[in-house]
Design a protein around this motif. Structure first.
Motif, PDB file in Angstrom:
ATOM      1  N   ARG B 272       2.530 -30.157  32.035  1.00  0.00           N
ATOM      2  CA  ARG B 272       2.826 -31.067  30.927  1.00  0.00           C
ATOM      3  C   ARG B 272       2.370 -30.464  29.599  1.00  0.00           C
ATOM      4  NH1 ARG B 272       3.422 -37.377  30.731  1.00  0.00           N
ATOM      5  NH2 ARG B 272       4.986 -37.261  29.113  1.00  0.00           N
ATOM      6  N   LEU B 273       1.155 -29.895  29.607  1.00  0.00           N
ATOM      7  CA  LEU B 273       0.645 -29.286  28.373  1.00  0.00           C
ATOM      8  C   LEU B 273       1.494 -28.079  27.977  1.00  0.00           C
ATOM      9  CD1 LEU B 273      -3.221 -29.441  28.934  1.00  0.00           C
ATOM     10  CD2 LEU B 273      -1.905 -30.678  27.216  1.00  0.00           C
ATOM     11  N   ALA B 274       1.857 -27.268  28.965  1.00  0.00           N
ATOM     12  CA  ALA B 274       2.645 -26.066  28.666  1.00  0.00           C
ATOM     13  C   ALA B 274       4.018 -26.453  28.118  1.00  0.00           C
ATOM     14  CB  ALA B 274       2.791 -25.217  29.927  1.00  0.00           C
ATOM     15  N   ARG B 275       4.637 -27.463  28.718  1.00  0.00           N
ATOM     16  CA  ARG B 275       5.964 -27.891  28.231  1.00  0.00           C
ATOM     17  C   ARG B 275       5.874 -28.417  26.800  1.00  0.00           C
ATOM     18  NH1 ARG B 275       6.943 -30.434  33.110  1.00  0.00           N
ATOM     19  NH2 ARG B 275       6.816 -32.486  32.133  1.00  0.00           N
ATOM     20  N   LEU B 276       4.827 -29.197  26.547  1.00  0.00           N
ATOM     21  CA  LEU B 276       4.637 -29.726  25.189  1.00  0.00           C
ATOM     22  C   LEU B 276       4.471 -28.565  24.203  1.00  0.00           C
ATOM     23  CD1 LEU B 276       3.939 -32.127  23.219  1.00  0.00           C
ATOM     24  CD2 LEU B 276       1.564 -31.630  23.751  1.00  0.00           C
ATOM     25  N   SER B 277       3.641 -27.610  24.603  1.00  0.00           N
ATOM     26  CA  SER B 277       3.384 -26.470  23.729  1.00  0.00           C
ATOM     27  C   SER B 277       4.674 -25.691  23.463  1.00  0.00           C
ATOM     28  CB  SER B 277       2.340 -25.568  24.389  1.00  0.00           C
ATOM     29  OG  SER B 277       1.954 -24.562  23.519  1.00  0.00           O
ATOM     30  N   GLY B 278       5.436 -25.453  24.517  1.00  0.00           N
ATOM     31  CA  GLY B 278       6.691 -24.705  24.360  1.00  0.00           C
ATOM     32  C   GLY B 278       7.662 -25.423  23.445  1.00  0.00           C
ATOM     33  N   THR B 279       7.782 -26.731  23.607  1.00  0.00           N
ATOM     34  CA  THR B 279       8.713 -27.501  22.771  1.00  0.00           C
ATOM     35  C   THR B 279       8.285 -27.455  21.305  1.00  0.00           C
ATOM     36  OG1 THR B 279       9.025 -28.978  24.648  1.00  0.00           O
ATOM     37  CG2 THR B 279       9.814 -29.758  22.513  1.00  0.00           C
ATOM     38  N   LEU B 280       6.989 -27.696  21.082  1.00  0.00           N
ATOM     39  CA  LEU B 280       6.511 -27.684  19.698  1.00  0.00           C
ATOM     40  C   LEU B 280       6.628 -26.292  19.080  1.00  0.00           C
ATOM     41  CD1 LEU B 280       3.363 -30.011  19.884  1.00  0.00           C
ATOM     42  CD2 LEU B 280       5.569 -30.491  18.817  1.00  0.00           C
ATOM     43  N   LEU B 281       6.414 -25.252  19.896  1.00  0.00           N
ATOM     44  CA  LEU B 281       6.559 -23.884  19.378  1.00  0.00           C
ATOM     45  C   LEU B 281       7.999 -23.628  18.943  1.00  0.00           C
ATOM     46  CD1 LEU B 281       4.448 -21.448  21.610  1.00  0.00           C
ATOM     47  CD2 LEU B 281       4.299 -21.746  19.138  1.00  0.00           C
ATOM     48  N   LEU B 282       8.960 -24.134  19.728  1.00  0.00           N
ATOM     49  CA  LEU B 282      10.366 -23.954  19.362  1.00  0.00           C
ATOM     50  C   LEU B 282      10.684 -24.645  18.034  1.00  0.00           C
ATOM     51  CD1 LEU B 282      12.198 -24.353  22.800  1.00  0.00           C
ATOM     52  CD2 LEU B 282      11.981 -22.271  21.427  1.00  0.00           C
ATOM     53  N   VAL B 283      10.171 -25.872  17.878  1.00  0.00           N
ATOM     54  CA  VAL B 283      10.399 -26.595  16.616  1.00  0.00           C
ATOM     55  C   VAL B 283       9.749 -25.821  15.466  1.00  0.00           C
ATOM     56  CG1 VAL B 283       9.967 -28.743  15.366  1.00  0.00           C
ATOM     57  CG2 VAL B 283      10.473 -28.812  17.811  1.00  0.00           C
ATOM     58  N   TYR B 284       8.535 -25.345  15.720  1.00  0.00           N
ATOM     59  CA  TYR B 284       7.817 -24.575  14.690  1.00  0.00           C
ATOM     60  C   TYR B 284       8.597 -23.323  14.294  1.00  0.00           C
ATOM     61  CZ  TYR B 284       4.533 -20.946  13.147  1.00  0.00           C
ATOM     62  OH  TYR B 284       3.944 -19.899  12.483  1.00  0.00           O
ATOM     63  N   LEU B 285       9.092 -22.608  15.292  1.00  0.00           N
ATOM     64  CA  LEU B 285       9.819 -21.372  15.003  1.00  0.00           C
ATOM     65  C   LEU B 285      11.093 -21.659  14.210  1.00  0.00           C
ATOM     66  CD1 LEU B 285       9.378 -19.484  18.386  1.00  0.00           C
ATOM     67  CD2 LEU B 285       8.400 -18.830  16.170  1.00  0.00           C
ATOM     68  N   ALA B 286      11.765 -22.754  14.550  1.00  0.00           N
ATOM     69  CA  ALA B 286      12.996 -23.099  13.822  1.00  0.00           C
ATOM     70  C   ALA B 286      12.674 -23.398  12.359  1.00  0.00           C
ATOM     71  CB  ALA B 286      13.657 -24.313  14.481  1.00  0.00           C
ATOM     72  N   LEU B 287      11.625 -24.192  12.132  1.00  0.00           N
ATOM     73  CA  LEU B 287      11.267 -24.529  10.751  1.00  0.00           C
ATOM     74  C   LEU B 287      10.749 -23.302  10.000  1.00  0.00           C
ATOM     75  CD1 LEU B 287       9.589 -28.029  11.202  1.00  0.00           C
ATOM     76  CD2 LEU B 287      11.883 -27.490  10.372  1.00  0.00           C
ATOM     77  N   LYS B 288      10.031 -22.458  10.722  1.00  0.00           N
ATOM     78  CA  LYS B 288       9.512 -21.240  10.082  1.00  0.00           C
ATOM     79  C   LYS B 288      10.664 -20.310   9.695  1.00  0.00           C
ATOM     80  CE  LYS B 288       6.403 -17.351  10.808  1.00  0.00           C
ATOM     81  NZ  LYS B 288       5.881 -17.337   9.438  1.00  0.00           N
ATOM     82  N   ALA B 289      11.694 -20.283  10.531  1.00  0.00           N
ATOM     83  CA  ALA B 289      12.853 -19.447  10.217  1.00  0.00           C
ATOM     84  C   ALA B 289      13.524 -19.938   8.934  1.00  0.00           C
ATOM     85  CB  ALA B 289      13.846 -19.479  11.382  1.00  0.00           C
ATOM     86  N   VAL B 290      13.674 -21.249   8.817  1.00  0.00           N
ATOM     87  CA  VAL B 290      14.276 -21.808   7.593  1.00  0.00           C
ATOM     88  C   VAL B 290      13.399 -21.459   6.391  1.00  0.00           C
ATOM     89  CG1 VAL B 290      14.893 -23.955   6.407  1.00  0.00           C
ATOM     90  CG2 VAL B 290      15.389 -23.693   8.844  1.00  0.00           C
ATOM     91  N   ASP B 291      12.097 -21.653   6.553  1.00  0.00           N
ATOM     92  CA  ASP B 291      11.168 -21.369   5.457  1.00  0.00           C
ATOM     93  C   ASP B 291      11.237 -19.896   5.051  1.00  0.00           C
ATOM     94  OD1 ASP B 291       8.764 -21.985   3.768  1.00  0.00           O
ATOM     95  OD2 ASP B 291       7.870 -20.491   5.094  1.00  0.00           O
ATOM     96  N   THR B 292      11.286 -19.019   6.044  1.00  0.00           N
ATOM     97  CA  THR B 292      11.321 -17.581   5.739  1.00  0.00           C
ATOM     98  C   THR B 292      12.611 -17.218   5.003  1.00  0.00           C
ATOM     99  OG1 THR B 292      10.020 -17.178   7.737  1.00  0.00           O
ATOM    100  CG2 THR B 292      11.112 -15.283   6.773  1.00  0.00           C
ATOM    101  N   LEU B 293      13.722 -17.799   5.421  1.00  0.00           N
ATOM    102  CA  LEU B 293      14.992 -17.503   4.756  1.00  0.00           C
ATOM    103  C   LEU B 293      14.979 -17.982   3.302  1.00  0.00           C
ATOM    104  CD1 LEU B 293      17.538 -18.296   7.620  1.00  0.00           C
ATOM    105  CD2 LEU B 293      17.045 -16.061   6.597  1.00  0.00           C
ATOM    106  N   VAL B 294      14.465 -19.188   3.087  1.00  0.00           N
ATOM    107  CA  VAL B 294      14.395 -19.708   1.710  1.00  0.00           C
ATOM    108  C   VAL B 294      13.470 -18.832   0.875  1.00  0.00           C
ATOM    109  CG1 VAL B 294      13.613 -21.658   0.295  1.00  0.00           C
ATOM    110  CG2 VAL B 294      14.902 -22.078   2.398  1.00  0.00           C
ATOM    111  N   TRP B 295      12.361 -18.450   1.474  1.00  0.00           N
ATOM    112  CA  TRP B 295      11.364 -17.623   0.771  1.00  0.00           C
ATOM    113  C   TRP B 295      11.956 -16.267   0.381  1.00  0.00           C
ATOM    114  CZ3 TRP B 295       8.486 -13.523   3.550  1.00  0.00           C
ATOM    115  CH2 TRP B 295       7.475 -12.950   2.794  1.00  0.00           C
ATOM    116  N   LEU B 296      12.622 -15.613   1.348  1.00  0.00           N
ATOM    117  CA  LEU B 296      13.152 -14.271   1.084  1.00  0.00           C
ATOM    118  C   LEU B 296      14.336 -14.298   0.108  1.00  0.00           C
ATOM    119  CD1 LEU B 296      12.999 -12.617   4.633  1.00  0.00           C
ATOM    120  CD2 LEU B 296      11.566 -12.110   2.654  1.00  0.00           C
ATOM    121  N   ASN B 297      15.116 -15.383   0.159  1.00  0.00           N
ATOM    122  CA  ASN B 297      16.332 -15.421  -0.655  1.00  0.00           C
ATOM    123  C   ASN B 297      16.173 -16.155  -1.977  1.00  0.00           C
ATOM    124  OD1 ASN B 297      18.437 -14.109   1.058  1.00  0.00           O
ATOM    125  ND2 ASN B 297      17.667 -15.626   2.503  1.00  0.00           N
ATOM    126  N   THR B 298      15.125 -16.940  -2.101  1.00  0.00           N
ATOM    127  CA  THR B 298      14.967 -17.708  -3.343  1.00  0.00           C
ATOM    128  C   THR B 298      13.615 -17.453  -4.012  1.00  0.00           C
ATOM    129  OG1 THR B 298      16.320 -19.436  -2.347  1.00  0.00           O
ATOM    130  CG2 THR B 298      15.077 -20.032  -4.325  1.00  0.00           C
TER     131      THR B 298
END
Lengths: 253, 427
Positions: B272-298
């Motif tokens: 249960r803990l591992a699944r929670l961690s994996g799900t939250l990591l995926l959400v984090y990575l998606a948001l971080k990707a958006v942030d990185t793109l905005v940062w690099l391009n703007t």
């Protein structure tokens, strides 16, 4: 009568500076900067004012400039003042000078990380002076203890002395030239002058707002007040990384 | 159950009965002492290095006027993120009623206490005037992220200490002291409040730690756009800590299992803990990707720089992005997300990779921010932490190992799970 607001700062003519370093030495002596041990090197020294040598090559032409760098006394979102957790950095709205309240400094060095000019120094060692140097400590300037950050405060001791003299004469305003920082006084080529950016009557006001004037890293939006002068185009773009791309760069000091 | 009244007119308090005496599950006293000796020596060496810096000055480190933050701040940020399992699991157990999480609650609280306590201890060595730390409460700069960190961290450390009280009162010898069990029980009643309070405080200090860098207008690598009143790194640090906290709990539990050669945590808890961690990591990575793109391009072009310039300084090349997003990001996230289909060993490795990814993120945020001069004509300097810096932090880790070992030996960390004791070890 309320005292007039000022924006005192330094006006540095880079076309006159020959990099002798007298300003740096005078600054350290005037402000009782501790003499670090030999092992400190440039990385751990107390240097409120340093002189960088920048060499530039374009085509076959090589040019160089010496850039005295100190606190630029930023007026907007002052990076160091914004981040200090215990209000140990102060922007005086009456003089425009950013100063360090060393007795309140925690020594967390967050302000140093925030400063884009690397104009702040940390006291890594307990300050010590040998006997001969200790005799020459300026009485108006408190020495700093180990573990605090210090920086250029535009020779606050000198400003206070000049202000006290004016107050004794019943004046609340300083006359131009009445207060001169140590770096400006020591420069043999007159490359460093004090200017009040908000006083149109200041003899240096025209130069500070002229075509040769520029500020370092103005693009960050922090409104640095220290004003540099140069007639050379590349020197006025010295803070632009494109000015030092691989094809044109020779070296930097 | 046992009913105890403090005074004659006081209402009776129900105290959980002490676990029945069972044969010891632990190694011999001699073996345990031998296990502790090297950690104690490391702790002594760390204490010596800390004292040297406190008494004689920070010139004993390799930090300088450019690298004003070094190994200590990087590791502080990392362990505080890893210790987030304490508030995440408290919230899950007491507010969302995830029963599986209760099996690691004690471990979570003690790990959190050690992570946060260790970070604060090293921070006190890292500042030049530690005796002035209280000035932040007296002269706070409300605009400073560090002031917010100080306030929330101090309060949360107190919350963690209080949360630890009911665990400590389970100790066999303490329980025999009159009143101790009652105190533990009464504190335990307030756990829901403490869990919510801890989560709130953690939200703000984890975020402020990210904001520390995001607000640095003069540092192009760190500076980020604002969302509401906080830079985006504020939210990314919160989310990454919430994501990696449970994975670190799984990792610590697995280390216990490997060292003691016993299964200590039910598989359902790990999954249960591992699944929670994996799900939250995926959400984090998606948001971080958006942030990185905005940062690099703007953000970066707006500050007059080319994105490539930010990755030109070795050792921090563009490989950092690949490592953070893929090898130490997406891979562990997917492995943890599918924990039910993995062996315990594979989950352990996924947790290791995930923790390494967050550590890399904190390393880059700390050092790459400082390595790049804002003035392009300035030299770049190298920084390698010296033995005092390494040993001081190793001392904190040694202290954590010793405390965790003692707590486990006192049976304070893991409950008894008959189904585990009867099954063979799966590694």
């Amino acid at each position: 009568m309320e005292a007039r607001r000022h924006r005192y700062t330094l006006l540095i003519d880079l076309d006159r500076c020959d990099g002798c370093g007298a300003c740096s030495v005078a600054c350290a002596i005037e402000n009782n900067c501790a003499v670090p041990p030999a092992e400190a090197g440039p990385r751990k020294s107390i240097l409120p004012l340093r002189v960088d040598r920048v060499v530039h090559q374009q085509g076959g032409e090589v040019d160089e400039v010496f850039v005295p760098i100190m606190c630029q006394h930023c007026q907007h979102h002052t990076p160091c003042a914004m981040v200090c957790p215990q209000t140990a950095v102060d922007l005086d709205p009456e003089t425009g000078v950013v100063s360090q309240v060393v007795d309140r400094c925690l020594g967390c060095r967050y302000c140093m990380a925030a400063c884009p000019y690397h104009a702040r120094s940390f006291n890594w060692w307990r300050p010590e002076w040998d006997t001969s140097l200790a005799r020459h400590l300026a009485p108006d300037v408190p020495v700093r203890q180990r573990g605090v950050v210090e920086k250029c405060n535009l020779c606050h001791g000198r400003w206070q002395r000049a202000y006290d003299r004016a107050a004794e004469e019943g004046r609340r305003e300083l006359e131009p030239g009445e207060f001169v920082p140590a770096c400006g006084e020591s420069c043999p080529r007159g490359a460093i002058r004090l200017v009040d950016l908000d006083d149109p009557g200041d003899p240096n006001h025209g130069d500070a707002h002229g075509d040769r004037a520029f500020h370092l890293l103005d693009r960050l939006g922090t409104e640095p007040t220290v004003t540099y002068l140069s007639a050379r185009d590349w020197v006025r773009r010295i803070d632009d990384p494109a000015c030092f791309d691989r094809d044109r760069e020779v070296s930097h000091a | 159950m046992l009913e105890v009244a403090l005074r004659a007119d006081a209402p009776a308090v129900t105290v959980p009965a002490a676990p029945p005496e069972t044969p010891s599950r632990h190694c011999s006293r001699r073996a345990f002492t031998l296990w502790l000796i090297p950690w104690a020596l490391l702790l002594a060496a760390g204490a010596f290095a800390c004292l040297q810096c406190l008494v004689d000055g920070l010139h004993h480190t390799n930090m300088d006027n450019r690298y004003v933050f070094g190994l200590w701040i990087f590791l502080d940020l990392t362990v505080i993120a890893l210790g987030a399992g304490a508030f995440t699991s408290g919230l899950l157990a007491y507010v969302f009623h995830w029963k599986e999480v209760r099996a690691v609650l004690h471990l979570a609280v003690l790990t959190g206490l050690l992570c946060y306590g260790g970070a604060v201890a090293i921070l006190m060595v890292d500042v030049g005037q530690p005796l002035r730390a209280w000035f932040t409460f007296w002269h706070p700069n409300v605009h400073s992220m560090l002031a917010e960190v100080t306030f929330c961290l101090t309060c949360y450390l107190i919350v963690l200490a209080v949360e630890f009280v009911p665990i400590l009162t389970r100790h066999r010898r303490l329980r025999s002291t009159p009143g101790v069990a009652v105190v533990g029980s009464r504190v335990h009643r307030g756990m829901v409040v403490l869990a919510v309070l801890g989560a709130t405080l953690s939200f703000f200090h984890q975020g402020s730690l990210g904001g520390l860098y995001g607000v640095l207008q003069g540092r192009p690598f760190a500076f980020r756009e604002e969302l509401w009143i906080f830079p985006t790194t504020f939210f990314l640090f919160v989310l990454s800590a919430m994501a990696i906290g449970p994975a670190f709990l799984v990792l610590i539990a697995r280390v216990f299992e490997i060292v003691t050669r016993r299964l200590l945590v039910p598989r359902a808890t790990i999954d249960r803990l591992a699944r929670l961690s994996g799900t939250l990591l995926l959400v984090y990575l998606a948001l971080k990707a958006v942030d990185t793109l905005v940062w690099l391009n703007t953000t970066v072009p707006d500050s007059g720089l080319q994105p490539a310039w930010l990755y030109r300084q070795p050792p921090f090349g563009s490989w950092v992005l690949v490592a953070e997003f893929l090898v130490l990001g997406l891979v562990p996230a997917l492995l943890l997300r599918r924990a039910a289909h993995q062996s315990r060993a594979m989950i352990t490795w996924a947790a290791v990779l995930g923790c390494a990814g967050i550590a890399l993120n904190r390393l880059v945020a700390t050092l790459q921010t400082l390595i790049l001069p804002s003035l392009p004509f300035e030299d770049t300097w190298a920084y390698v932490p010296n033995w005092q810096e390494n040993v001081a932090f190793a001392g904190v880790i040694a202290l954590a190992v010793i405390v965790l070992s003692l707590a486990h030996r006192a049976d304070l960390l893991f409950g008894r799970h008959p189904e585990l004791e009867s099954s063979a070890s799966e590694r």
